[in-house]
Write an enzyme that holds these catalytic residues in place. Structure first.
Site, PDB file in Angstrom:
ATOM      1  N   CYS A 394      23.177  64.609  48.782  1.00 59.77           N
ATOM      2  CA  CYS A 394      23.643  65.678  48.685  1.00 59.77           C
ATOM      3  C   CYS A 394      23.899  66.261  47.555  1.00 59.77           C
ATOM      4  CB  CYS A 394      25.070  65.758  48.685  1.00 59.77           C
ATOM      5  SG  CYS A 394      25.743  67.267  49.098  1.00 59.77           S
ATOM      6  N   HIS A 520      24.910  64.280  53.979  1.00 59.56           N
ATOM      7  CA  HIS A 520      25.423  62.805  53.557  1.00 59.56           C
ATOM      8  C   HIS A 520      26.004  61.836  54.722  1.00 59.56           C
ATOM      9  CE1 HIS A 520      28.028  64.595  50.539  1.00 59.56           C
ATOM     10  NE2 HIS A 520      27.935  65.748  51.118  1.00 59.56           N
ATOM     11  N   GLU A 522      25.987  59.117  54.344  1.00 62.30           N
ATOM     12  CA  GLU A 522      26.860  57.698  54.115  1.00 62.30           C
ATOM     13  C   GLU A 522      28.170  58.056  55.206  1.00 62.30           C
ATOM     14  OE1 GLU A 522      27.276  60.776  52.107  1.00 62.30           O
ATOM     15  OE2 GLU A 522      29.074  60.953  51.049  1.00 62.30           O
TER      16      GLU A 522
HETATM   17  N1  GLN Z   1      27.815  71.305  44.374  1.00 62.23           N
HETATM   18  C1  GLN Z   1      26.546  70.698  45.727  1.00 62.23           C
HETATM   19  C2  GLN Z   1      26.920  72.064  46.406  1.00 62.23           C
HETATM   20  O1  GLN Z   1      27.911  72.196  47.327  1.00 62.23           O
HETATM   21  C3  GLN Z   1      26.463  69.073  46.023  1.00 62.23           C
HETATM   22  C4  GLN Z   1      28.405  69.245  47.567  1.00 62.23           C
HETATM   23  C5  GLN Z   1      28.054  67.920  47.630  1.00 62.23           C
HETATM   24  O2  GLN Z   1      27.516  66.474  46.484  1.00 62.23           O
HETATM   25  N2  GLN Z   1      29.209  67.892  48.385  1.00 62.23           N
HETATM   26  O3  GLN Z   1      25.830  72.702  47.023  1.00 62.23           O
END
Ligand code: GLN
Length: 545
Positions: A394, A520, A522
């Site tokens: 992300c 994500h 994970e």
């Molecule tokens: N801040 C970034 C976004 O909003 C990544 C978010 C995250 O890592 N969950 O796109």
């Protein structure tokens, strides 16, 4: 959730896990372990987490105070315990299974505004408690469950948890004694000076529970070393719980060893005697052999997790477990160092970026906002030029794009609109769909989305399929205007979603292992079934070790 009365799943049994003495005793792990044992006995089991806070969900809460925000497939921003349940049970859990005071009240107030309670005075008892009970029944119905294990967050005696405990008490009355069971988790501390396990905190917290009309059936007593028989006897006497129902929950090599520890003390029999189960023999399958992987190692793999919320490792608990599952799979001992990305920005250098050289691999997990972002960009770049295996998730994906644009494509003022809204080259931009959004809660791009994998890429060889599903939680994404430039520079973008509109995966073919995802990854990892990109990363890192 539309809470409405339908025919009950009358066969469902409810197990309530309450907490005494203090928080942080590992109620989530005990809940997941009990559920796992019953699942291994062949029952259809699921879990619910009750969080008595007023927040509607965990989405707006600080990860360094409350731990990771776990994202469910259906897009819930939930308490991290749901992740523990998913990892233990290998099932996917709905956001409806994280019940908060905020959700309950908002439901009841909406119903009141809609005229549902016309003429009545709306009260905690019965309206709030009815809503809580009906939610639990609905979850059991919709999932056709044999057993629902409900963890009540907080500690007995907290004002916030009273309506929930009252609902549990009422449910016991309604569905009958043989259909409900209460496991109370307490602590038997040892004071250095005395050296003996103390029972008074357990006695008091059981009294507190009884005061509100709940008598526990089983006590799960946290302690550093196994409960002595005298202490077990004393607790049994004072708490009115049979001795064999006082279960020692001493420290274990890993949380995945807890089901085995509980079963060594015949917890399933204790449960079955009360709620009349006819199957009480867990069929372990490969659970035990997989959990051995946590202490039967051949060598170590050292991973740096460079992020923004490392002061509380629970902020990235799913990342940690995905690494753990992967390391256990290849029988390596996982060594993790948590590094605050800001450290790589300071001029007085407590850490220089070369510090990363001593690791076999680097993970950059999710994050939000400007603080520490330059440190992440430096990390992503250093991993690239030093050929150190890199896994970005992300924010770790987005800032790897920025690092690549700056240092491999010569766009020195490339940036992310999140970090610098005025960036001349916003390689990472605000998603167009997000531009109209004003609310902060529950408004990101959330939950599971289909991702199409490009042929003949590393992503394809990792996932061995052309379609995967990944869970999301973001507002920003790759700005497609830079796609060609990045690819010309040697980056391969290998996964796309929403009809090709969103970029989901980046990789660098010439690198030992450089792979980052917008989703994500994970959250998809399970014990014995590590998420594939994590496994590939840990394999590559351990080849370097
Ligand atoms: N801040 C970034 C976004 O909003 C990544 C978010 C995250 O890592 N969950 O796109």
């Amino acid at each position: 959730m539309n809470v409405q009365s339908k025919k009950d799943n009358t066969d469902c049994k409810f197990i309530f896990i309450t907490g005494g003495v203090m928080s942080g005793l590992g109620k989530g792990v005990i809940t997941a372990s009990v559920a796992k044992l019953l699942q291994l006995c062949g029952y259809n089991v699921s879990c619910v987490k009750i969080d008595p806070y007023i927040n509607y969900d965990a989405g707006t809460m600080n990860p360094t105070a409350h731990g990771e925000v776990f994202v469910t497939e259906d897009g819930g921003e939930c308490d991290m315990d749901l992740g523990t349940y998913e990892r233990f049970l290998d099932i996917s859990i709905s956001k409806e299974q994280n019940i908060t005071t905020g959700r309950i009240y908002s439901d009841v107030i909406q119903a009141e505004r809609g005229g549902k309670y016309l003429g009545q005075c709306v009260q905690i008892i019965p309206h709030i408690t009815d809503n809580i009970k009906e939610r639990l029944r609905q979850i059991s119905r919709e999932n056709n469950l044999d057993i629902l294990v409900v963890e009540c967050g907080g500690t007995v005696g907290d004002i916030e948890s009273l309506p929930f405990l009252e609902a549990l008490r009422q449910l016991e009355l309604e569905v009958g004694d043989s259909n409900t069971l209460v496991i109370h988790v307490t602590l038997a501390p040892v004071l250095d000076v005395v050296g003996e396990q103390k029972t008074k905190p357990t006695q008091h917290s059981v009294q507190e529970l009884r005061r509100i009309g709940i008598q526990p059936d089983i006590l799960a007593v946290r302690c550093t070393s196994p409960l002595t028989s005298e202490v077990r006897h004393k607790i049994s006497l004072f708490a009115s719980v049979p001795e064999q129902n006082v279960i020692s929950c001493h420290d274990a090599p890993s949380i995945y060893n807890v089901p085995e520890m509980l079963q060594e003390q015949h917890i399933v029999n204790a449960i079955g005697n009360k709620i009349l189960l006819n199957r009480s023999l867990p069929l372990w399958g490969d659970w035990k052999s997989v959990t051995r992987g946590f202490y039967n190692h051949e060598g170590t793999v050292a991973i740096a997790i460079v992020g923004k919320y490392v002061s509380l490792p629970d902020s990235y608990v799913s990342v940690y477990h995905a690494l753990l599952h992967s390391a256990a799979q290849i029988r390596k001992k996982l060594q993790v160092e948590w590094i605050e990305s800001e450290k790589f920005e300071q001029t007085d250098k407590p850490y220089s970026i070369e510090y990363l050289n001593k690791f076999d691999g680097i993970v950059v997990p999710g994050g939000f906002g400007k603080r520490g972002s330059e440190g992440i960009i430096r990390t992503a770049d250093y991993a690239r030029i030093s050929n150190i295996p890199y896994l970005g998730i992300c924010f770790g994906f987005q800032l790897a794009l920025v690092a690549f644009a700056r240092h491999a494509c010569g766009i020195s003022d490339a940036g992310s609109a999140e970090v610098d809204p005025k960036a001349r080259h916003p390689v990472v931009e605000f998603m167009p769909e997000q531009r109209e959004t004003v609310k902060l809660g529950g408004s990101m791009r959330l939950g599971s989305h289909e991702i199409n994998i490009r042929e003949s890429t590393m992503a394809e060889s990792i996932y061995r399929t052309d379609t995967i599903y990944g869970r999301h939680r973001h507002r920003y994404e790759l700005n497609r205007r830079y796609l060609d430039i990045l690819e010309k520079g040697g980056l391969v973008l290998s996964g796309f979603s929403d009809g090709g509109k969103r970029t989901e995966i980046l990789e660098i073919p010439k690198h030992k292992f450089y792979f980052a995802t917008q989703y994500h990854s994970e959250f998809g990892s399970r014990l014995g079934k590590p998420e594939r990109s994590f496994l590939a990363f840990v394999e590559s890192a351990s080849a370097r070790a």
